[in-house]
Design a protein around this motif. Structure first.
Motif, PDB file in Angstrom:
ATOM      1  N   GLU A   1      50.074 -46.092   2.127  1.00  0.00           N
ATOM      2  CA  GLU A   1      48.905 -46.897   2.620  1.00  0.00           C
ATOM      3  C   GLU A   1      48.304 -47.626   1.481  1.00  0.00           C
ATOM      4  O   GLU A   1      48.086 -48.554   1.444  1.00  0.00           O
ATOM      5  CB  GLU A   1      47.969 -45.960   3.329  1.00  0.00           C
TER       6      GLU A   1
ATOM      7  N   ARG B   1      54.038 -33.545   0.178  1.00  0.00           N
ATOM      8  CA  ARG B   1      53.785 -33.249   1.338  1.00  0.00           C
ATOM      9  C   ARG B   1      53.752 -34.663   2.332  1.00  0.00           C
ATOM     10  O   ARG B   1      53.269 -35.646   1.662  1.00  0.00           O
ATOM     11  CB  ARG B   1      52.460 -32.596   1.413  1.00  0.00           C
ATOM     12  N   LYS B   2      54.015 -34.878   3.425  1.00  0.00           N
ATOM     13  CA  LYS B   2      54.090 -35.862   4.388  1.00  0.00           C
ATOM     14  C   LYS B   2      52.829 -36.586   4.143  1.00  0.00           C
ATOM     15  O   LYS B   2      52.870 -37.843   4.049  1.00  0.00           O
ATOM     16  CB  LYS B   2      54.503 -35.423   5.712  1.00  0.00           C
ATOM     17  N   GLU B   3      51.609 -35.984   4.446  1.00  0.00           N
ATOM     18  CA  GLU B   3      50.499 -36.652   4.437  1.00  0.00           C
ATOM     19  C   GLU B   3      49.971 -37.252   3.072  1.00  0.00           C
ATOM     20  O   GLU B   3      49.486 -38.398   3.201  1.00  0.00           O
ATOM     21  CB  GLU B   3      49.157 -35.720   4.821  1.00  0.00           C
TER      22      GLU B   3
ATOM     23  N   LEU C   1      52.305 -40.330   3.062  1.00  0.00           N
ATOM     24  CA  LEU C   1      51.737 -41.632   4.001  1.00  0.00           C
ATOM     25  C   LEU C   1      50.388 -42.186   3.254  1.00  0.00           C
ATOM     26  O   LEU C   1      50.403 -43.343   3.347  1.00  0.00           O
ATOM     27  CB  LEU C   1      51.528 -40.846   5.258  1.00  0.00           C
ATOM     28  N   ALA C   2      49.708 -41.454   2.512  1.00  0.00           N
ATOM     29  CA  ALA C   2      48.622 -41.856   1.789  1.00  0.00           C
ATOM     30  C   ALA C   2      48.772 -42.889   0.728  1.00  0.00           C
ATOM     31  O   ALA C   2      48.436 -43.949   0.535  1.00  0.00           O
ATOM     32  CB  ALA C   2      47.564 -40.868   1.392  1.00  0.00           C
TER      33      ALA C   2
END
Length: 78
Positions: free
Chosen positions: A53, A44-46, A49-50
């Motif tokens: 990061e 999933r995109k979130e 991104l995590a």
């Protein structure tokens, strides 16, 4: 961005080996199934991104001295 309309049970083919199928649509939620080779990471995109990061933060915490020490263990003459 390519925008495609699909109904439930219809699919989208990406290249030769990735297929995205609309499994169901309930209100504002769409359930998607993805068939892809095991070597293809799917997040999933979130979550993606995590992960990015966390990787960026990990790179920042590596010190120059640690890198020098690592290379000394490979080539002790330096």
């Amino acid at each position: 961005m390519l925008v495609l309309s699909r109904k439930s049970k219809e699919a989208i083919q990406i290249g030769d080996n990735i297929e995205i199928t609309i499994l169901s649509i309930e209100g504002d939620q769409v359930k998607v199934g993805i068939n892809a080779p095991r070597h293809v990471d799917i997040h999933r995109k979130e979550v993606y991104l995590a992960i990015q990061e966390e990787n960026n933060e990990a790179v920042k915490t590596v010190s120059i001295d640690a890198i020098k020490g690592f290379f000394r263990t490979i080539d002790p003459e330096k």
